[in-house]
Design an enzyme around this catalytic site. Structure first.
Site, mmCIF file in Angstrom:
data_model
loop_
_atom_site.group_PDB
_atom_site.id
_atom_site.type_symbol
_atom_site.label_atom_id
_atom_site.label_comp_id
_atom_site.label_asym_id
_atom_site.label_seq_id
_atom_site.Cartn_x
_atom_site.Cartn_y
_atom_site.Cartn_z
ATOM 1 N N HIS A 14 -26.203 -14.342 9.164
ATOM 2 C CA HIS A 14 -26.165 -15.764 8.781
ATOM 3 C C HIS A 14 -27.418 -16.416 9.359
ATOM 4 O O HIS A 14 -27.618 -16.389 10.587
ATOM 5 C CB HIS A 14 -24.908 -16.424 9.351
ATOM 6 C CG HIS A 14 -23.629 -15.803 8.858
ATOM 7 N ND1 HIS A 14 -22.903 -16.327 7.821
ATOM 8 C CD2 HIS A 14 -22.976 -14.684 9.243
ATOM 9 C CE1 HIS A 14 -21.842 -15.570 7.601
ATOM 10 N NE2 HIS A 14 -21.861 -14.566 8.445
ATOM 11 N N HIS A 192 -16.678 -12.180 2.756
ATOM 12 C CA HIS A 192 -16.073 -11.951 4.075
ATOM 13 C C HIS A 192 -14.570 -11.718 3.878
ATOM 14 O O HIS A 192 -13.894 -12.537 3.252
ATOM 15 C CB HIS A 192 -16.232 -13.177 4.972
ATOM 16 C CG HIS A 192 -17.563 -13.305 5.638
ATOM 17 N ND1 HIS A 192 -18.722 -13.503 4.938
ATOM 18 C CD2 HIS A 192 -17.915 -13.274 6.958
ATOM 19 C CE1 HIS A 192 -19.733 -13.592 5.799
ATOM 20 N NE2 HIS A 192 -19.278 -13.461 7.031
ATOM 21 N N GLU A 195 -11.550 -9.531 8.466
ATOM 22 C CA GLU A 195 -11.947 -9.804 9.848
ATOM 23 C C GLU A 195 -10.784 -10.566 10.506
ATOM 24 O O GLU A 195 -10.176 -10.100 11.448
ATOM 25 C CB GLU A 195 -13.237 -10.636 9.895
ATOM 26 C CG GLU A 195 -13.719 -10.951 11.320
ATOM 27 C CD GLU A 195 -14.848 -11.990 11.354
ATOM 28 O OE1 GLU A 195 -15.056 -12.703 10.357
ATOM 29 O OE2 GLU A 195 -15.505 -12.098 12.412
ATOM 30 N N ASP A 274 -24.245 -13.036 13.727
ATOM 31 C CA ASP A 274 -24.862 -14.248 14.318
ATOM 32 C C ASP A 274 -25.355 -13.839 15.711
ATOM 33 O O ASP A 274 -24.722 -14.168 16.722
ATOM 34 C CB ASP A 274 -23.808 -15.358 14.451
ATOM 35 C CG ASP A 274 -23.111 -15.650 13.134
ATOM 36 O OD1 ASP A 274 -23.647 -16.448 12.345
ATOM 37 O OD2 ASP A 274 -22.039 -15.062 12.886
#
Ligand code: HPA
Ligand code: ZN
Length: 330
Positions: A14, A192, A195, A274
């Site tokens: 990201h 995504h 997760e 990240d």
């Protein structure tokens, strides 16, 4: 094994989440914004859990207000990635943060990012491509506006479309219209899932959004039939082990399912998500995976090649990058 010099391909990053904290503090200072609450005493980003992380992420991103800010950000991020040996990076870009989903503004941000990427390619030898992402907790209507920005700018640089944000809000099928529009514009798709949601969230992303890659997907491990299906169908997982450990999904790298998934034939790739938030870099991911699973250069080379095969860029770009993967001095 000299980890930093092994050429790496990263598919899940990201852009704003890769901003070094000092970079964000510098912007805050220039703009006279007080963001001191976002940082701990040692200068790192401070957050309690994933949901707090999303808030800190958005607050830090509020310092990025102009195309020039994103120009500087891209240079700072790619310099860091290149220092870890990354030769190709596919990065999530958000029209939500770049001009509030206005197409004219988005084009200006994009122009600035591409210019910085061209400069970084000459300076650091790293190639960047963009995957536009909508943000799940901003809702389906904003996602449609984001998808329009993506569709209008699809091409050799904006190569994909995806969804990030809070996986616990809404359902993949709420975003089907946006994914259909992106697909029709020629964009490749990722989402995504798996997760914060379990195996069913991975199935929903595959069935309802028809994506070819899954961001994370690691919780598929809770259903081995699904793991085998992923392997059979060749679904690519953008696995971010350090992110999962930092956010408490698994206590250590050794407990992370990437080892089992790789052994069962799933196409796993390695990314940082990240990196400064999760105290990681691509080099650190490699070091930790080497320690946890005894993966050697052969395994990492295999994963880098599979990652490049799964990249969304065109064949000319892939050939150029493939040459870099093949010239490893062992
Ligand atoms: N996960 C989900 N959404 C995000 C992330 C992330 O790591 N970073 C920015 N948005
Ligand atoms: Zn992510």
């Amino acid at each position: 094994m000299n980890v930093p010099t092994l050429p790496k391909v990263e598919l899940h990053l990201h852009l704003e989440g890769a901003a070094p904290p000092a970079f964000i503090r510098g912007l805050a200072r220039e703009k006279k914004m007080d963001l001191s609450g976002l940082f701990s005493e040692n200068g790192a980003y401070r957050y309690k859990d994933f949901w707090d992380f999303l808030k800190v992420y958005e607050a830090a991103t509020s310092t990025l207000q102009r195309p020039e800010d994103y120009h500087r950000l891209v240079l700072a991020v790619l310099e860091e990635s290149a220092a870890s040996g990354v030769v190709y990076s596919e990065t999530f870009l958000s029209p939500d943060f770049c001009g509030g989903r206005d197409l004219g503004a988005w084009r200006e941000y994009l122009h600035a990012m591409r210019e910085a990427a061209d400069q970084a390619e000459r300076q650091f030898g790293i190639t960047l491509r963009g995957v536009v992402t909508c943000i799940r907790h901003f809702g389906p209507e904003k996602a449609r506006q984001t998808a329009r920005c993506a569709a209008e700018t699809a091409g050799d640089w904006i190569v994909g479309f995806g969804i990030a944000g809070d996986e616990k809000v809404g359902q993949p099928k709420d975003f089907r219209w946006s994914f259909d529009l992106a697909r029709e514009a020629g964009l490749r798709l990722t989402a995504h899932a798996g997760e914060w949601g379990g195996p069913d969230s991975v199935r929903a992303a595959l069935n309802d959004l028809e994506v070819e890659r899954i961001g994370h997907g690691v919780r598929a491990i809770e259903d081995l039939a699904l793991v085998d299906e992923l392997a059979e169908r060749g679904v690519v997982l953008e696995v971010c082990p350090g992110s999962n450990v930092a956010l408490g999904l698994y206590p250590t790298f050794r407990d992370h399912p990437i080892g089992t998934m790789f052994d069962r034939g799933v196409k796993v790739t390695i990314s940082t998500d990240d990196p400064p938030f999760f105290h990681t870099t691509m080099a650190r991911e490699y070091e930790e995976l080497h320690r946890a699973f005894d993966w050697d250069e052969g395994v990492f080379e295999k994963i880098a090649r599979a990652s490049l095969d799964a990249a969304f860029c065109d064949d000319d770009t892939k050939s150029k990058i493939r040459a870099k993967l093949e010239t490893v001095d062992a």
